[in-house]
Design a protein around this motif. Structure first.
Motif, PDB file in Angstrom:
ATOM      1  N   ALA A 461       0.833  -1.207   0.000  1.00 29.46           N
ATOM      2  CA  ALA A 461       0.000   0.000   0.000  1.00 29.46           C
ATOM      3  C   ALA A 461       0.865   1.254   0.000  1.00 29.46           C
ATOM      4  O   ALA A 461       0.528   2.256  -0.660  1.00 29.46           O
ATOM      5  N   ALA A 462       2.005   1.215   0.712  1.00 29.03           N
ATOM      6  CA  ALA A 462       2.899   2.369   0.733  1.00 29.03           C
ATOM      7  C   ALA A 462       3.476   2.625  -0.652  1.00 29.03           C
ATOM      8  O   ALA A 462       3.626   3.777  -1.077  1.00 29.03           O
ATOM      9  N   GLY A 463       3.778   1.528  -1.398  1.00 30.94           N
ATOM     10  CA  GLY A 463       4.289   1.696  -2.759  1.00 30.94           C
ATOM     11  C   GLY A 463       3.256   2.343  -3.667  1.00 30.94           C
ATOM     12  O   GLY A 463       3.598   3.190  -4.504  1.00 30.94           O
ATOM     13  N   ILE A 464       1.984   1.962  -3.512  1.00 34.73           N
ATOM     14  CA  ILE A 464       0.918   2.571  -4.320  1.00 34.73           C
ATOM     15  C   ILE A 464       0.746   4.046  -3.945  1.00 34.73           C
ATOM     16  O   ILE A 464       0.606   4.905  -4.815  1.00 34.73           O
ATOM     17  N   ALA A 465       0.765   4.326  -2.647  1.00 33.80           N
ATOM     18  CA  ALA A 465       0.602   5.709  -2.199  1.00 33.80           C
ATOM     19  C   ALA A 465       1.736   6.590  -2.691  1.00 33.80           C
ATOM     20  O   ALA A 465       1.539   7.776  -3.000  1.00 33.80           O
ATOM     21  N   ASP A 466       2.931   5.993  -2.805  1.00 31.88           N
ATOM     22  CA  ASP A 466       4.082   6.773  -3.244  1.00 31.88           C
ATOM     23  C   ASP A 466       3.964   7.203  -4.704  1.00 31.88           C
ATOM     24  O   ASP A 466       4.666   8.127  -5.133  1.00 31.88           O
ATOM     25  N   GLN A 467       3.076   6.549  -5.445  1.00 33.98           N
ATOM     26  CA  GLN A 467       2.892   6.884  -6.859  1.00 33.98           C
ATOM     27  C   GLN A 467       1.913   8.046  -7.063  1.00 33.98           C
ATOM     28  O   GLN A 467       1.764   8.525  -8.189  1.00 33.98           O
ATOM     29  N   ARG A 482       0.925   7.512   6.364  1.00 33.72           N
ATOM     30  CA  ARG A 482       0.730   8.960   6.435  1.00 33.72           C
ATOM     31  C   ARG A 482       1.433   9.606   5.250  1.00 33.72           C
ATOM     32  O   ARG A 482       2.550   9.232   4.900  1.00 33.72           O
ATOM     33  N   MET A 483       0.804  10.621   4.689  1.00 29.39           N
ATOM     34  CA  MET A 483       1.401  11.331   3.570  1.00 29.39           C
ATOM     35  C   MET A 483       0.738  12.693   3.416  1.00 29.39           C
ATOM     36  O   MET A 483      -0.308  12.951   4.020  1.00 29.39           O
ATOM     37  N   ARG A 484       1.360  13.532   2.607  1.00 34.08           N
ATOM     38  CA  ARG A 484       0.759  14.827   2.265  1.00 34.08           C
ATOM     39  C   ARG A 484       0.544  14.872   0.762  1.00 34.08           C
ATOM     40  O   ARG A 484       1.383  14.432  -0.019  1.00 34.08           O
ATOM     41  N   VAL A 485      -0.606  15.401   0.390  1.00 34.16           N
ATOM     42  CA  VAL A 485      -0.953  15.549  -1.023  1.00 34.16           C
ATOM     43  C   VAL A 485      -1.442  16.977  -1.255  1.00 34.16           C
ATOM     44  O   VAL A 485      -2.029  17.584  -0.360  1.00 34.16           O
ATOM     45  N   PRO A 486      -1.183  17.537  -2.436  1.00 32.56           N
ATOM     46  CA  PRO A 486      -1.559  18.935  -2.671  1.00 32.56           C
ATOM     47  C   PRO A 486      -3.064  19.165  -2.714  1.00 32.56           C
ATOM     48  O   PRO A 486      -3.552  20.180  -2.236  1.00 32.56           O
ATOM     49  N   VAL A 491      -7.042  13.545  -5.587  1.00 33.63           N
ATOM     50  CA  VAL A 491      -6.227  12.326  -5.657  1.00 33.63           C
ATOM     51  C   VAL A 491      -6.819  11.149  -4.888  1.00 33.63           C
ATOM     52  O   VAL A 491      -6.470   9.997  -5.155  1.00 33.63           O
ATOM     53  N   THR A 492      -7.708  11.420  -3.944  1.00 33.36           N
ATOM     54  CA  THR A 492      -8.240  10.339  -3.111  1.00 33.36           C
ATOM     55  C   THR A 492      -8.982   9.268  -3.913  1.00 33.36           C
ATOM     56  O   THR A 492      -8.745   8.065  -3.694  1.00 33.36           O
ATOM     57  N   PRO A 493      -9.884   9.612  -4.850  1.00 34.11           N
ATOM     58  CA  PRO A 493     -10.574   8.562  -5.619  1.00 34.11           C
ATOM     59  C   PRO A 493      -9.609   7.650  -6.373  1.00 34.11           C
ATOM     60  O   PRO A 493      -9.779   6.424  -6.393  1.00 34.11           O
ATOM     61  N   GLY A 494      -8.568   8.221  -7.000  1.00 36.17           N
ATOM     62  CA  GLY A 494      -7.601   7.413  -7.740  1.00 36.17           C
ATOM     63  C   GLY A 494      -6.821   6.485  -6.825  1.00 36.17           C
ATOM     64  O   GLY A 494      -6.531   5.332  -7.186  1.00 36.17           O
ATOM     65  N   LEU A 499      -5.840   0.877  -4.819  1.00 35.10           N
ATOM     66  CA  LEU A 499      -5.819  -0.097  -3.721  1.00 35.10           C
ATOM     67  C   LEU A 499      -6.787  -1.238  -3.994  1.00 35.10           C
ATOM     68  O   LEU A 499      -6.498  -2.416  -3.724  1.00 35.10           O
ATOM     69  N   GLU A 500      -7.956  -0.884  -4.537  1.00 31.46           N
ATOM     70  CA  GLU A 500      -8.955  -1.919  -4.829  1.00 31.46           C
ATOM     71  C   GLU A 500      -8.456  -2.870  -5.907  1.00 31.46           C
ATOM     72  O   GLU A 500      -8.643  -4.103  -5.817  1.00 31.46           O
ATOM     73  N   GLU A 501      -7.804  -2.316  -6.928  1.00 27.62           N
ATOM     74  CA  GLU A 501      -7.253  -3.163  -7.999  1.00 27.62           C
ATOM     75  C   GLU A 501      -6.162  -4.083  -7.478  1.00 27.62           C
ATOM     76  O   GLU A 501      -5.949  -5.185  -8.005  1.00 27.62           O
ATOM     77  N   ALA A 502      -5.444  -3.631  -6.414  1.00 25.82           N
ATOM     78  CA  ALA A 502      -4.401  -4.464  -5.814  1.00 25.82           C
ATOM     79  C   ALA A 502      -4.962  -5.375  -4.736  1.00 25.82           C
ATOM     80  O   ALA A 502      -4.191  -6.058  -4.042  1.00 25.82           O
ATOM     81  N   HIS A 503      -6.302  -5.385  -4.593  1.00 29.74           N
ATOM     82  CA  HIS A 503      -6.986  -6.232  -3.607  1.00 29.74           C
ATOM     83  C   HIS A 503      -6.529  -5.910  -2.172  1.00 29.74           C
ATOM     84  O   HIS A 503      -6.358  -6.816  -1.341  1.00 29.74           O
TER      85      HIS A 503
END
Length: 551
Positions: A461-467, A482-486, A491-494, A499-503
């Motif tokens: 999940a961290a790897g996906i979030a990093d993208q 935890r992360m910061r996004v602009p 970005v939340t829906p994507g 995550l859902e695609e990665a089960h």
């Protein structure tokens, strides 16, 4: 009428009052004469009025020529401001609200309806019927009756003049009915009357030599010498510069041991600086500490009231210490108990008060001499939410109604954000940031996003979030990411789809706008809430920082 001469800016007494702002510190009657242009002040009747009305008071001692010294009072400066306003206003051709013409204009203005008879004006003034007929013969201000209309009416010039006199009279009446402390002041030029907070600021500006700053420090520092097992001197405050505008409510934040209380104690003359300079409430901190103490209030972290004294005794004693007469101190005590929600508690022993009541008493003790500036050192610590909210209300009242400058330290970030115009953050004896709450929060890039997933999925999940585009400050452990996004909304829906695609099931997702705690975390490396908790359980600050550095 001689007994009402103080209401007339053009009378000898009125001119003497108007001259007070041009005098600095102690003065003699000869100096007052000089300020009046040599025309002189009535040494019997006029002087008696100035003293009886508490516009001036006698200072201690005499000058080298053995002449009595006098001091202007806050009440005298406030009255001078009103008289100067009446004198300089181009629309105030009638300049005294107690002149027969002035009284007639005020009564006509307050009369309901555009037209009035002589009796309509005479009755509220309690004057004999027919006594104002001659006074009302003022064509510039009042339209005289005609055969078709036997009533009077105000002209536009009359209405403007009447409004100015009415406002001035209301202010004068408030001064008369409200007891004022008579501590000395250092006046400057008078300013026009205005809303309560603006008038209060004008009066404080006069006492502070016209400066727009209530506090100004340059290179202020405090070093504690080596003592006992401590082999090295401790630099508690490292040459800080602070400017606080008059009427501003400044929040002073920082972790425990940052130097906040040391700074406040220096500014309140309780601790002598080892370097630097400061001007507080118009007085030099080093050269005139007594002047500073006369003009500030100080509410310490711990209660300053005695367990065995009553509320009333504490306030009266505090007033007497600051030079108020016994009657003035008692009146001021009654006024503050009403304003700070202490009515009915005057005869109670301080030890029987609740935490919130005792804290309000501490603030009342700090306000008893009507200071220009008040220091509040963690005023709501230990109070329940209801008492905190009530105290917030009283602090806002001090700012809005009294125009008072407040210097506030607190560990509650919601308190700082709700109350303060500007915030200064201190760490390790240095100022590391300052600005409005919104300006400080704007320095934190992006929204905070906290995602919880199953522990075994943390790394994926961290790897996906990093993208996620624009993501920063990513950390992941034990299923918490935890992360910061602009732009969290974009970005939340994507992220959830990825995550859902990665089960990977998302247990929870929390989005927070930047807060002052985020600012604190960014600047100091730890949360202020964590720092408070550490102090409560006894973790030394140095150990806490070492833990953070190894995390």
């Amino acid at each position: 009428m001689k007994e009402l001469a103080e209401f007339d800016p053009e009378s000898c007494c009125g001119r003497a009052i108007r001259a007070l702002p041009r005098l600095f510190g102690s003065f003699t009657l000869d100096q007052l004469d000089f300020a009046l242009g040599g025309s002189g002040v009535d040494r019997s009747g006029g002087l008696r009025i100035l003293e009886d009305r508490q516009f001036i008071r006698r200072d201690h001692g005499f000058n080298p020529a053995n002449q009595m010294l006098y001091l202007a009072t806050a009440k005298g400066l406030r009255w001078a401001t009103l008289l100067e306003y009446l004198m300089t206003s181009p629309e105030a051709l009638v300049k005294s609200p107690m002149h027969p013409a002035g009284r007639a204009l005020i009564a006509a203005l307050r009369h309901s309806g555009d037209h009035f008879s002589a009796a309509d004006v005479e009755m509220p003034l309690r004057l004999p019927v027919g006594s104002l007929h001659a006074v009302l013969d003022m064509p510039l201000f009042i339209r005289v009756p005609t055969p078709s209309d036997p009533r009077f009416s105000l002209t536009s010039a009359g209405r403007s003049n009447a409004a100015i006199l009415d406002n001035a009279w209301r202010e004068m009446y408030e001064i008369i009915r409200t007891p004022s402390p008579i501590h000395p002041v250092t006046p400057s030029a008078s300013t026009p009357a205005g809303p309560k907070s603006e008038r209060a600021n004008a009066q404080r500006s006069a006492r502070q030599g016209g400066s727009h700053l209530a506090i100004s420090t340059r290179g202020l520092a405090r070093q504690f010498p080596a003592r006992g097992r401590r082999k090295e001197a401790v630099q508690a405050v490292k040459g800080i510069d602070i400017d606080v505008r008059r009427g501003e409510l400044l929040g002073f934040l920082g972790p425990n041991g940052a130097g906040k209380t040391t700074t406040m104690r220096m500014l309140a003359t309780l601790l002598r600086p080892t370097a630097g300079e400061a001007v507080v409430a118009g007085c030099d901190l080093r050269k005139d500490p007594r002047g500073v103490r006369r003009r500030i209030g100080y509410v310490a972290q711990n209660s300053g009231s005695s367990d065995e004294s009553t509320v009333e005794e504490e306030l009266i004693i505090q007033g007497r210490i600051h030079g108020l007469s016994k009657d003035a101190a008692r009146n001021r005590s009654d006024e503050l108990t009403a304003q700070l929600g202490l009515v009915g508690l005057g005869k109670r022993l301080c030890k029987t008060l609740s935490g919130g009541q005792r804290r309000r008493l501490d603030i009342a003790m700090g306000l008893v001499h009507s200071p220009d500036l008040i220091f509040l050192d963690e005023p709501t610590t230990g109070l329940d939410p209801q008492s905190r909210a009530r105290l917030w209300k009283h602090i806002r009242w001090m700012r809005s109604e009294l125009g008072m400058t407040a210097f506030l330290t607190t560990h509650y970030l919601d308190e700082a954000e709700a109350l303060c115009d500007r915030i200064v953050i201190m760490d390790e004896g240095e100022i590391i940031a300052e600005g409005t709450p919104d300006d400080l929060k704007a320095t934190v890039s992006g929204d905070s996003l906290i995602l919880r997933v199953p522990v075994e999925c943390t790394e994926t999940a961290a790897g996906i979030a990093d993208q996620v585009e624009g993501s920063s400050e990513l950390s992941a452990s034990d299923g918490l990411i935890r992360m910061r996004v602009p732009r969290s909304g974009a970005v939340t829906p994507g992220l959830l789809r990825a995550l859902e695609e990665a089960h990977i099931p998302a247990k929870s997702l929390q989005v927070n706008q930047p807060s002052l705690n985020d600012v604190f975390l960014k600047l100091t490396g730890h949360s202020l809430h964590e720092n408070v908790f550490e102090s409560q359980i006894g973790i030394p600050k140095t150990f806490s920082k070492m833990e953070n550095s190894h995390a």
